[in-house]
Design a protein around this motif. Structure first.
Motif, short mmCIF file in Angstrom:
data_model
loop_
_atom_site.label_atom_id
_atom_site.label_comp_id
_atom_site.label_asym_id
_atom_site.label_seq_id
_atom_site.Cartn_x
_atom_site.Cartn_y
_atom_site.Cartn_z
N ARG A 141 -54.33 -15.22 94.32
CA ARG A 141 -54.01 -16.43 93.55
C ARG A 141 -54.60 -16.30 92.15
O ARG A 141 -55.81 -16.14 92.00
CB ARG A 141 -54.56 -17.65 94.27
CG ARG A 141 -54.25 -19.00 93.61
CD ARG A 141 -54.54 -20.11 94.62
NE ARG A 141 -54.58 -21.44 94.02
CZ ARG A 141 -53.50 -22.18 93.75
NH1 ARG A 141 -52.30 -21.72 94.00
NH2 ARG A 141 -53.63 -23.39 93.24
N THR A 163 -42.33 -24.83 101.97
CA THR A 163 -42.87 -24.16 100.79
C THR A 163 -41.87 -23.12 100.31
O THR A 163 -41.13 -22.54 101.12
CB THR A 163 -44.21 -23.47 101.11
OG1 THR A 163 -44.04 -22.57 102.20
CG2 THR A 163 -45.28 -24.50 101.46
N ASP A 224 -45.79 -31.13 92.45
CA ASP A 224 -45.80 -29.67 92.50
C ASP A 224 -44.39 -29.12 92.70
O ASP A 224 -43.63 -29.63 93.53
CB ASP A 224 -46.70 -29.22 93.66
CG ASP A 224 -46.66 -27.72 93.87
OD1 ASP A 224 -47.17 -26.98 93.01
OD2 ASP A 224 -46.10 -27.27 94.90
N SER A 226 -42.25 -25.12 92.88
CA SER A 226 -42.49 -23.69 93.04
C SER A 226 -41.18 -22.95 93.22
O SER A 226 -40.23 -23.46 93.82
CB SER A 226 -43.39 -23.46 94.26
OG SER A 226 -43.61 -22.09 94.49
N SER A 228 -39.90 -18.91 94.40
CA SER A 228 -40.48 -17.75 95.07
C SER A 228 -39.42 -16.76 95.51
O SER A 228 -38.29 -17.14 95.83
CB SER A 228 -41.27 -18.22 96.30
OG SER A 228 -41.84 -17.13 96.99
N ASN A 243 -44.80 -16.21 94.22
CA ASN A 243 -44.28 -17.47 93.72
C ASN A 243 -44.97 -17.90 92.44
O ASN A 243 -46.10 -17.49 92.15
CB ASN A 243 -44.36 -18.58 94.77
CG ASN A 243 -45.71 -19.23 94.85
OD1 ASN A 243 -46.66 -18.61 95.32
ND2 ASN A 243 -45.83 -20.48 94.40
N GLY A 245 -45.98 -21.42 90.57
CA GLY A 245 -46.11 -22.85 90.79
C GLY A 245 -46.35 -23.58 89.48
O GLY A 245 -47.16 -23.14 88.65
#
Length: 276
Positions: A141, A163, A224, A226, A228, A243, A245
């Motif tokens: 991350r 997600t 949020d 995202s 990916s 991904n 974000g």
């Protein structure tokens, strides 16, 4: 049939596992090791310290067994005990297991240069995740100065079905395999935008398969978004997902998709092209 043969068969039956015939017993399983890990796994952000009785209750063990396991884990350095409160907690030594995983994982080694490049070019948060049962797990991350959710750290698990990385991975699996994972998931509403049925999730997985990337907007956290794409190994199987974000206050979904989808697809394809 002779008495000797009857005795021999009876003796063998006594030595055989009670449920060996149905194959439900794993003869190689060391139950004490499994129980020790159950003790370690009772701790989390909502339970950073616990008493012996609390550990026993959460782990589903009796107090005597829990005392032996906590004592062993204390001696090994994976648990610590406060002398005043007599409560237990994890130690920093637990992180060695995660560090060993990351340093030995070829996906991590090969993806990091591309993740760093994405992070620098976009100035947004970049993640590498893998699928574990019905969840994705964050294994790399890189944060942005615009980071939205600081609760997500290395090792955080989120439902795959809602997600973008999860659906990107699911979109590259055979449809029956992907549907089995979704059907096993706890499809509970995390936000008002969380898909709540298997059919809905599989429709979104199908769209991700058609586009080559997955998109989610406020399905797991409010504010949020995202996008990916999956990383594929030499056999055509997804081994993880990259991904990007962003916060909904900074882009519309359309702006994010136009700007970042090509970048995340290119990064995932570059990592996939390296032999994994």
């Amino acid at each position: 049939m002779s008495v000797a043969i009857i005795k021999k068969r009876t003796s063998a039956a006594k030595r055989a596992p009670a449920n060996a015939s149905n194959g439900s017993r794993d003869l190689l399983m060391v139950n004490s090791v499994a129980k020790a890990f159950r003790v370690l796994r009772v701790f989390d952000c909502s339970r950073p310290s616990l008493s012996l009785s609390e550990i026993a209750e959460i782990a589903g063990l009796d107090v005597s067994a829990t005392q032996r396991f906590t004592h062993t884990l204390l001696k090994l350095g994976y648990l610590e005990k406060d002398a005043a409160s007599r409560r237990f907690g994890l130690t920093v030594k637990v992180l060695e297991l995660g560090q060993s995983y990351a340093s030995a994982n070829p996906l991590v080694k090969q993806a990091i240069p591309y993740l760093l490049h994405l992070n620098k070019d976009t100035e947004e948060t970049i993640n590498l995740t893998v699928l574990d049962e019905t969840s994705i797990v964050f294994i790399v991350r890189f944060l942005s100065r615009h980071v939205f959710n600081t609760d997500v750290v290395i090792g955080t698990r989120l439902p795959a079905y809602c997600t973008a990385p999860g659906r990107a991975i699911l979109s590259r699996l055979p449809s029956d395999e992907a549907e089995a994972i979704v059907s096993s998931s706890d499809l509970r509403p995390l936000t008002a935008h969380t898909p709540r049925t298997v059919a809905d999730v599989m429709g979104r997985v199908a769209r991700a398969a058609a586009k080559g990337y997955a998109l989610q907007v406020e399905e797991c956290f409010y504010g949020d978004m995202s996008v990916s794409a999956a990383v594929i190994d030499g056999r055509g199987r997804p081994v993880g997902a990259i991904n990007i974000g962003v916060a909904t206050t900074r882009y519309t979904p359309q702006e994010m998709e136009v700007r970042f989808a090509p970048m995340v697809v290119a990064a995932a394809r570059s990592v996939s092209d390296i032999s994994l």
